[in-house]
Design an enzyme around this catalytic site. Structure first.
Site, PDB file in Angstrom:
ATOM      1  N   CYS A 119       0.833  -1.200   0.000  1.00  0.00           N
ATOM      2  CA  CYS A 119       0.000   0.000   0.000  1.00  0.00           C
ATOM      3  C   CYS A 119       0.873   1.258   0.000  1.00  0.00           C
ATOM      4  O   CYS A 119       1.487   1.556  -1.013  1.00  0.00           O
ATOM      5  CB  CYS A 119      -1.001  -0.060   1.156  1.00  0.00           C
ATOM      6  SG  CYS A 119      -2.494   0.887   0.773  1.00  0.00           S
ATOM      7  N   HIS A 141      -3.563  -5.166   0.205  1.00  0.00           N
ATOM      8  CA  HIS A 141      -2.980  -5.728   1.434  1.00  0.00           C
ATOM      9  C   HIS A 141      -3.013  -7.258   1.394  1.00  0.00           C
ATOM     10  O   HIS A 141      -3.989  -7.853   1.851  1.00  0.00           O
ATOM     11  CB  HIS A 141      -3.774  -5.251   2.650  1.00  0.00           C
ATOM     12  CG  HIS A 141      -3.625  -3.797   2.934  1.00  0.00           C
ATOM     13  ND1 HIS A 141      -2.778  -3.295   3.886  1.00  0.00           N
ATOM     14  CD2 HIS A 141      -4.211  -2.727   2.358  1.00  0.00           C
ATOM     15  CE1 HIS A 141      -2.845  -1.979   3.899  1.00  0.00           C
ATOM     16  NE2 HIS A 141      -3.714  -1.604   2.976  1.00  0.00           N
ATOM     17  N   GLU A 194      -1.481  -9.277   3.217  1.00  0.00           N
ATOM     18  CA  GLU A 194      -1.365  -9.849   4.571  1.00  0.00           C
ATOM     19  C   GLU A 194      -2.719 -10.248   5.153  1.00  0.00           C
ATOM     20  O   GLU A 194      -2.808 -11.178   5.954  1.00  0.00           O
ATOM     21  CB  GLU A 194      -0.631  -8.879   5.504  1.00  0.00           C
ATOM     22  CG  GLU A 194      -1.372  -7.600   5.915  1.00  0.00           C
ATOM     23  CD  GLU A 194      -1.257  -6.449   4.920  1.00  0.00           C
ATOM     24  OE1 GLU A 194      -0.982  -6.711   3.735  1.00  0.00           O
ATOM     25  OE2 GLU A 194      -1.478  -5.280   5.324  1.00  0.00           O
TER      26      GLU A 194
HETATM   27  N1  GLN Z   1      -2.046   6.633   2.662  1.00  0.00           N
HETATM   28  C1  GLN Z   1      -2.116   5.879   1.459  1.00  0.00           C
HETATM   29  C2  GLN Z   1      -3.465   6.013   0.776  1.00  0.00           C
HETATM   30  O1  GLN Z   1      -4.424   6.415   1.383  1.00  0.00           O
HETATM   31  C3  GLN Z   1      -1.801   4.417   1.718  1.00  0.00           C
HETATM   32  C4  GLN Z   1      -2.789   3.737   2.626  1.00  0.00           C
HETATM   33  C5  GLN Z   1      -2.280   2.469   3.228  1.00  0.00           C
HETATM   34  O2  GLN Z   1      -1.077   2.211   3.286  1.00  0.00           O
HETATM   35  N2  GLN Z   1      -3.189   1.625   3.740  1.00  0.00           N
HETATM   36  O3  GLN Z   1      -3.596   5.708  -0.385  1.00  0.00           O
END
Ligand code: GLN
Length: 548
Positions: free
Chosen positions: A395, A521, A523
């Site tokens: 992310c 994600h 994970e």
């Molecule tokens: N802050 C980033 C976004 O909103 C990544 C979010 C995250 O790592 N879950 O896109």
């Protein structure tokens, strides 16, 4: 003390309910006990799900800083939930959903919405019955799907907390309505050891059970956390004071790993006692064959690898719970112990990077929000890229990989995400179009499962062995496709794309041994029985790195 006068036989359907409450202190591991019991019941052939009721007033934990309660877990249907749901999925290998996590905020919100619609016209809306009815409704939603033989509901917090009272009252009412052979209460307590006296002490448990009884609930089973073996004498004493039988007092000793707890609970007979109380068949024994193979491999690694986890919440390891569990699952498959080196992104500079990241076999740059620590993350990506160290960016970690490449390979000096710098002349990571009119913060990110199509021959494809995948998301910003061609011409490929929107979900550097950044994600979907393919592949690359 209130006493149950009769046990009505009326029931809505065949689902049985198990409630898990906690006493004495927090952090006794209710979630792990609930998940372990569920695992044993599942292995005995029952279909089981677990639900968590959280007594705080936030609608969901999505707006909480990870320092508060650890990681925010995300389900397929896009619910932002308590991290215990991650344990439920990792243990049971079945997905959870919005219905599996309910907060006080959500309960009150629906009652207040109903009041505004006029659903209680003419009536005073009160905690009892309106709030407790809503809680009972939320508990029964899972049972009413007809999918589960048993629903285990974990009540967050500790008995005696003011904010837990409506939940305890709802459990009392439900047990009364359904009858004790259809709804039981397991109370998890602490039996502390006083070194000076050389004794285990039962008094905190007695008090905690008294407190439950004042609310009209007599626990059916006591699970007692302890650092020392609980003798039959102590069990007898607990039974005498707490209105349970000695066989209903189950000890839960500190375990080497949470993955030992199902076996420990089986040895203590917790699942058998639960089934007997619910009048359910105990003939089939839980085999735990695949589970035990996993535990055996996990405990007998043939090698050790060092992975750096770069994040800004590293002081609280729970902030990255699903990531560290995914390492355990993948490590066990490869018979490797994954040593996580916790590295604070705010402390990383170009000067200390070699001393901080040297000797690592893999680098993971973690998810996150906001500006704090991002420059350290970018420095870590650069180090991984230039030194051919296997890299997984998740992310925000993926977004940092794109920024690093744009800055240092494309020489777009001020390339950035508009999350960090709205005025950047090179917004390689940009706010998503659909987010531009969003003003509220709660539950408004791009959440939950979305499809992604993989490019053949990519590391991602090799990992998944499939071109069609679905993964869970939680973000507002995205790869800016205006830079795609430029990045690809210079060696960073987009290898995973959302087929409907064209959104870039995965970037890789094909000339690097293993460099993968994912917008989603992975994970969240790693379980004991299904370690995540990307983590398996990352750990495999790290093992190769360790023998180089
Ligand atoms: N802050 C980033 C976004 O909103 C990544 C979010 C995250 O790592 N879950 O896109």
């Amino acid at each position: 003390m209130l006493v149950l006068l009769r046990k009505p036989n009326t029931r809505m359907n065949n689902t049985k309910y198990v409630f898990v409450t906690g006493g004495v202190t927090s952090s006794l591991g209710k979630g792990i006990i609930a998940a372990s019991l569920a695992k044993l019941l599942q292995e005995r052939g029952y279909s089981v799900t677990i639900q968590k009721l959280d007594p705080y007033i936030n609608i969901d934990p999505g707006t909480l800083n990870p320092y508060e309660h650890g990681e925010c877990y995300v389900t397929d249907d896009g619910a932002e939930t308590d991290l215990d749901l991650g344990h439920y999925e990792r243990f049971l290998n079945i997905p959870t959903s919005q219905a599996n996590n309910v907060t006080t905020g959500r309960i009150y919100q629906s009652v207040i919405n109903k009041e505004r619609k006029g659903e209680f016209l003419g009536k005073t809306v009160q905690v009892i019955p309106h709030i407790t009815d809503e809680i009972k409704h939320r508990i029964k939603i899972l049972g009413n799907t007809g999918k589960y033989d048993i629903v285990i509901t974990e009540i967050g917090g500790t008995v005696g907390d003011i904010e837990s009272l409506p939940y305890i009252e709802a459990v009392r009412q439900l047990q009364w309505e359904l009858g004790e052979d259809n709804a039981i209460v397991i109370h998890l307590t602490l039996v502390p050891y006083l070194a000076a006296a050389g004794e285990l002490k039962t008094k905190p448990t007695q008090h905690s059970v008294k407190m439950l009884m004042q609310s009209g609930i007599g626990p059916n089973i006591l699970v007692c956390r302890s650092e020392h073996y609980i003798s039959d004498d102590i069990k007898r004493k607990l039974a005498l004071f707490c209105n349970v039988k000695k066989e209903d007092v189950v000890q839960s000793l500190d375990a080497e790993t949470i993955y030992d707890v199902p076996n420990l609970m089986f040895n203590e007979g917790l699942d058998r006692v639960v089934l007997e109380k619910l009048n359910l068949n105990t003939d089939k024994h839980p085999e735990l064959v695949a589970w035990n193979q996993f535990v055996k491999k996990y405990k007998n690694p043939k090698q050790t690898i060092e992975i750096g986890l770069i994040g800004k919440y590293v002081e609280l390891h729970d902030s990255y719970k699903s990531i560290t569990e995914a390492f355990i699952h993948a490590g066990s498959t490869h018979e490797a112990k994954v040593n996580v080196r916790w590295i604070h992104s705010e402390e990383l500079t170009t000067k200390n990077i070699t001393s901080k990241l040297g000797n690592l076999h893999g680098i993971l740059v973690a998810p996150g929000f906001g500006e704090r620590g991002v420059e350290g993350k970018i420095t870590a990506v650069k180090y991984a890229r230039e030194n051919n160290i296997p890299f997984l960016g998740i992310c925000l970690g993926m977004q940092m990989a794109v920024i690093e490449f744009a800055r240092n390979v494309l020489h777009l000096q001020d390339a950035n995400s508009t999350e960090m710098d709205e005025g950047t002349s090179h917004p390689v990571i940009n706010l998503m179009e659909e987010q531009k009119n969003v003003t509220e913060k709660g539950g408004t990110m791009r959440l939950g499962a979305w499809d992604c199509e993989l490019t053949k021959d990519s590391n991602a494809f090799k990992a998944y062995e499939n071109t069609e995948i679905s993964e869970r998301h939680r973000h507002r910003y995205e790869f800016n496709s205006n830079y795609k061609e430029q990045l690809e011409n210079s060696g960073m490929s987009a290898t995973g794309i959302n087929p409907k929107t064209g959104l870039v979900e995965i970037v890789e550097i094909p000339s690097h041994p293993w460099f993968v950044g994912v917008q989603y994600h992975p994970e969240y979907k790693s379980t004991v029985l299904n370690p995540h393919p990307l983590f398996l592949s990352f750990i495999e690359a790290a093992i190769k790195q360790s023998v180089n």
